[in-house]
Enzyme design. Structure first.
Site, PDB file in Angstrom:
ATOM      1  N   LYS A  40       0.841  -1.206   0.000  1.00  0.00           N
ATOM      2  CA  LYS A  40       0.000   0.000   0.000  1.00  0.00           C
ATOM      3  C   LYS A  40       0.873   1.251   0.000  1.00  0.00           C
ATOM      4  CE  LYS A  40      -0.385  -0.018   5.052  1.00  0.00           C
ATOM      5  NZ  LYS A  40      -1.296   0.006   6.214  1.00  0.00           N
ATOM      6  N   ARG A 140     -10.545  -0.002  14.732  1.00  0.00           N
ATOM      7  CA  ARG A 140     -10.577   0.650  13.423  1.00  0.00           C
ATOM      8  C   ARG A 140     -11.726   0.098  12.585  1.00  0.00           C
ATOM      9  NH1 ARG A 140      -4.797   1.295  10.673  1.00  0.00           N
ATOM     10  NH2 ARG A 140      -4.957  -0.974  10.420  1.00  0.00           N
ATOM     11  N   TYR A 268      14.920  31.449   3.871  1.00  0.00           N
ATOM     12  CA  TYR A 268      13.775  32.209   4.363  1.00  0.00           C
ATOM     13  C   TYR A 268      13.908  32.524   5.851  1.00  0.00           C
ATOM     14  CZ  TYR A 268      11.467  31.035  -0.025  1.00  0.00           C
ATOM     15  OH  TYR A 268      11.148  30.918  -1.353  1.00  0.00           O
ATOM     16  N   MET A 315      10.953  24.770  -0.485  1.00  0.00           N
ATOM     17  CA  MET A 315      10.050  23.843  -1.156  1.00  0.00           C
ATOM     18  C   MET A 315      10.798  22.890  -2.091  1.00  0.00           C
ATOM     19  SD  MET A 315       6.726  24.587  -3.574  1.00  0.00           S
ATOM     20  CE  MET A 315       5.798  25.409  -2.284  1.00  0.00           C
TER      21      MET A 315
END
Length: 375
Positions: A40, A140, A268, A315
């Site tokens: 997954k 769950r 930054y 980023m």
């Protein structure tokens, strides 16, 4: 999403290590035990199709995914192995699963009754393969009462169903405290004991159970998740009992280098200011690639040496301090080995206040995957 093939930042996936980890688990299980490879979340960030293909040629008997779309992606790529969707699928979409031969998790009698009614109208050509989920304490999904579970098993006798499996999931198998784990095992046994005949796949063990609670396994199948990728499910709480090898390494290279003068600031917020003249390098990787922004002030590896991250992670780029001049193109390891040093997924997780699972699965598809194997 765009894949950054033309940028020198990659996730190196060692398929030999993956194969080794499966064999390590397999050799300590009873003969004829089955392993379901959990692929997954893009195989925990490592790449769904290459990992699934390797797992199925390395001893796995089937695959586990989280959502139906992942299972259909496997089918679209010619992978016809038994594939179980671990999450809940809508009743309507279950018709798609039946046609594709994909197995679904079912956790309630109501779901089965709805599909039974739908099948009377839709008349699917193939029976729906079902694994009944048991909520033994995870809270769950799954059956919590034996009586409802037995009713579900009875309904699975209908021709539109195939009762293929039953399973549970442990919440604390990776914890030094075994009390809650033992309670879950006892509840699981109640469900197993209620059946005169068991389905082909009976699975209670996740990675942590396969590592630290093998003596409790009263099932014929184990789900191998994070351990298949060479990671410790407990972080550092428990020592590994198998010789697992990390499958993935996150690497980049220096894209720009300059001498930063004393008093000049970086990135930054100007949170880092050089106290003396020093060499500064820029790397083409940032938080959009899944490298956490909170790693600001942490370290990477250059030429077997730890180098500090200077200023905030951006980023798409980040800056590091160098001990001396290194040219553009010099390899940089953000997760993995360089010389005698190593930065692990668990190291990154501890710095980020999370778990190694999240570090791996957060590596974005923009990062190019490179697969290596000896055969």
């Amino acid at each position: 999403m765009v894949n950054g093939r033309l940028r020198d930042t990659s996730l190196i996936v060692d398929l030999d290590a993956l194969r080794h980890n499966i064999q390590e688990q397999k050799k300590v299980l009873p003969e004829n035990s089955k392993i379901l490879a959990v692929v997954k979340a893009n195989a925990y960030g490592n790449g769904l199709i290459p990992v699934a293909q390797t797992a199925m040629t390395s001893g796995a008997s089937g695959l586990c995914v989280a959502i139906l779309d992942e299972a259909l992606e496997l089918r679209d790529n010619g992978i016809e192995a038994m594939t179980l969707v671990l999450g809940i699928t809508s009743v309507e979409d279950a018709l798609i699963a039946a046609q594709a031969g994909v197995s679904l998790t079912v956790g309630s009698l109501d779901w089965l009754e709805q599909y039974h009614q739908l099948a009377q109208v839709a008349k699917p050509k193939k029976p729906l393969k079902v694994h009944l989920g048991i909520d033994s304490g995870m809270g769950r999904i799954g059956f919590t009462e034996v009586a409802a579970f037995k009713q579900a098993v009875k309904l699975l006798d209908s021709p539109e169903f195939e009762f293929e499996g039953m399973f549970t999931h442990f919440a604390t198998a990776d914890s030094p405290d075994e009390n809650y784990f033992n309670q879950q095992v006892q509840r699981w046994h109640q469900f197993v004991a209620s059946l005169a005949e068991l389905p082909p796949y009976v699975h209670m063990a996740n990675s942590a159970t396969g590592l630290w609670h093998r003596e409790t396994i009263t099932a014929n199948t184990i789900r191998m998740g994070i351990s298949m990728y060479g990671q410790n499910p407990s972080g550092r709480d428990l020592k590994l009992t198998l010789d697992l090898q990390p499958v993935s390494s996150l690497v980049s290279s220096i894209s720009f280098v300059k001498q930063l003068k004393a008093g000049r600031s970086v990135s930054y917020g100007a949170t880092y200011t050089a106290e003396q003249d020093e060499w500064l390098a820029t790397l083409p990787i940032g938080y959009a690639d899944g490298y956490p922004r909170c790693m600001t002030g942490y370290k990477v590896l250059v030429d077997g040496q730890f180098c500090d991250i200077a200023g905030r992670v951006c980023m798409d780029q980040m800056m590091i301090r160098l001990p001396k001049y290194y040219p553009v193109g010099t390899p940089v390891v953000l997760m993995g080995k360089s010389g005698d040093q190593e930065i692990t997924a668990t190291d990154l997780a501890e710095r980020a206040g999370t778990i190694n699972y999240e570090i791996l699965t957060n590596i974005s598809n923009r990062v190019h995957r490179i697969y290596r194997q000896s055969k």
